[in-house]
Design an enzyme around this catalytic site. Structure first.
Site, short mmCIF file in Angstrom:
data_model
loop_
_atom_site.label_atom_id
_atom_site.label_comp_id
_atom_site.label_asym_id
_atom_site.label_seq_id
_atom_site.Cartn_x
_atom_site.Cartn_y
_atom_site.Cartn_z
N GLY A 50 6.12 -0.07 3.14
CA GLY A 50 5.54 -1.11 2.30
C GLY A 50 4.64 -1.94 3.19
N GLU A 51 4.88 -3.22 3.23
CA GLU A 51 4.08 -4.09 4.09
C GLU A 51 5.04 -4.97 4.89
OE1 GLU A 51 1.33 -5.84 6.17
OE2 GLU A 51 2.65 -7.10 4.97
N CYS A 82 8.16 3.64 8.45
CA CYS A 82 6.86 2.96 8.48
C CYS A 82 7.03 1.44 8.60
CB CYS A 82 6.04 3.39 7.27
SG CYS A 82 4.28 3.12 7.52
N ARG A 111 1.37 -1.98 14.93
CA ARG A 111 1.07 -1.83 13.48
C ARG A 111 -0.29 -1.19 13.28
NH1 ARG A 111 0.23 -6.77 10.65
NH2 ARG A 111 0.32 -5.70 8.67
N HIS A 181 6.61 8.94 6.17
CA HIS A 181 7.30 8.73 4.89
C HIS A 181 7.93 10.02 4.38
CE1 HIS A 181 5.65 4.71 3.76
NE2 HIS A 181 4.69 5.07 4.59
N GLU A 183 10.19 10.34 2.29
CA GLU A 183 10.60 10.21 0.88
C GLU A 183 9.53 10.70 -0.09
OE1 GLU A 183 9.63 7.84 2.84
OE2 GLU A 183 8.31 6.47 1.74
N1 GLN Z 1 0.75 -1.04 7.58
C1 GLN Z 1 2.00 -1.44 6.99
C2 GLN Z 1 2.60 -2.63 7.73
O1 GLN Z 1 2.07 -3.10 8.63
C3 GLN Z 1 2.99 -0.30 6.96
C4 GLN Z 1 2.49 0.78 6.05
C5 GLN Z 1 3.58 1.56 5.37
O2 GLN Z 1 4.74 1.19 5.35
N2 GLN Z 1 3.16 2.64 4.75
O3 GLN Z 1 3.64 -3.09 7.36
#
Ligand code: GLN
Length: 201
Positions: A50-51, A82, A111, A181, A183
Site C-alpha cells: 500500500g503506502e 512492499c 523506498r 507482492h 498475493e
Molecule cells: N511505494 C510504496 C511506499 O512507499 C510501497 C508500494 C507498495 O506497497 N506497492 O509505501
C-alpha cells in the site's frame, strides 16, 4: 494455537483482501486487524502493500503503533510485503521525516528504490526455502534492502537487469519480508512459508 493458526492482516490501508484470501488457501484462519483486541488475538500478522507513510500515520491514529511494536518485540511472527517491508524495517531511506517504522527487522530499506524507469516490473526469482520453480515476483513502486544486520538471512535478490543483485526478500527469526507482492499471483508458496513459520513458532 491449533494446527490452523489465526493470522491477521493489518487492514488500515492497502491490498488487504488478496492477503486474506491467500492466507485462507494456505491453511490459516485469516482476519482483518484494525483494533487492539484483534491484534491481541492473532498468532501472526501480515502487513500488506500500500503506502507506508499513510499506513504509518493510520497506525498512530488507530493507536496500534506501540502495541504492534511491543508484540513484535515479544516475537510475534510477521510478514511484510512492499510497504509492509518498509514498516517492519529498522531504518528507512527516502521517506517522510515523520514516518514511523516498527523495528521488526534489522535492515535498511530504500523506498521507491527501483526508480521511474523500472517503477513496476516482474521477475522470476530463486527464493531460499521455496523449492521448485522460481517465484514470480511483481514489484510495484517497491523498496529494496540496502543493508542487512548480522541476524538477517537474505532469501532472494533481483536476478538480472538494471537492478540486478539487489536484495528483495529477507527473514530474521519469525519475521519475513518481500519487496514484491506474492498475493497478486496465483502462487501461494510465500504465504505457505509464512503460515508454516507461524505454526512452528
Ligand atoms: N511505494 C510504496 C511506499 O512507499 C510501497 C508500494 C507498495 O506497497 N506497492 O509505501
Amino acid at each position: 494455537m491449533t494446527n490452523q493458526p489465526t493470522i491477521g492482516v493489518l487492514a488500515l490501508q492497502g491490498d488487504v483482501r488478496e492477503h486474506l484470501a491467500a492466507l485462507e488457501t494456505s491453511g490459516a484462519r485469516a482476519i482483518g486487524v484494525r483494533r487492539l483486541s484483534e491484534l491481541e488475538s492473532v498468532d501472526g500478522l501480515v502487513i500488506p502493500g500500500g503506502e507506508s507513510t499513510t499506513m504509518s500515520r493510520l497506525l498512530t491514529v488507530f493507536e496500534l503503533l506501540d502495541p504492534l511494536r511491543a508484540r513484535l518485540k515479544d516475537g510475534l511472527p510477521a510478514y511484510g510485503s512492499c510497504a509492509g517491508m518498509i514498516l517492519l524495517a529498522s531504518e528507512v531511506l527516502d521517506t517522510r521525516p515523520d514516518a514511523q517504522h516498527l523495528d521488526g527487522l534489522d535492515i535498511t530499506v530504500r523506498r521507491n528504490a527501483f526508480g521511474r524507469q523500472v517503477d513496476s516490473f516482474e521477475s522470476d526469482l530463486e527464493f531460499t526455502g521455496i523449492d521448485g520453480d522460481p517465484v514470480r515476483a511483481v514489484f510495484i513502486r517497491a523498496p529494496w534492502v540496502e543493508r542487512v544486520g548480522p541476524g538477517v538471512e537474505v532469501l532472494a535478490r533481483v536476478p538480472e537487469g538494471p537492478a540486478a543483485d539487489h536484495i528483495v526478500a529477507v527473514r530474521q527469526g519469525p519475521v519475513l519480508a518481500t519487496s514484491f507482492h506474492p498475493e497478486v499471483t496465483g502462487d501461494r508458496r510465500v504465504h505457505q512459508l509464512f503460515v508454516d513459520m507461524v505454526r512452528g513458532n
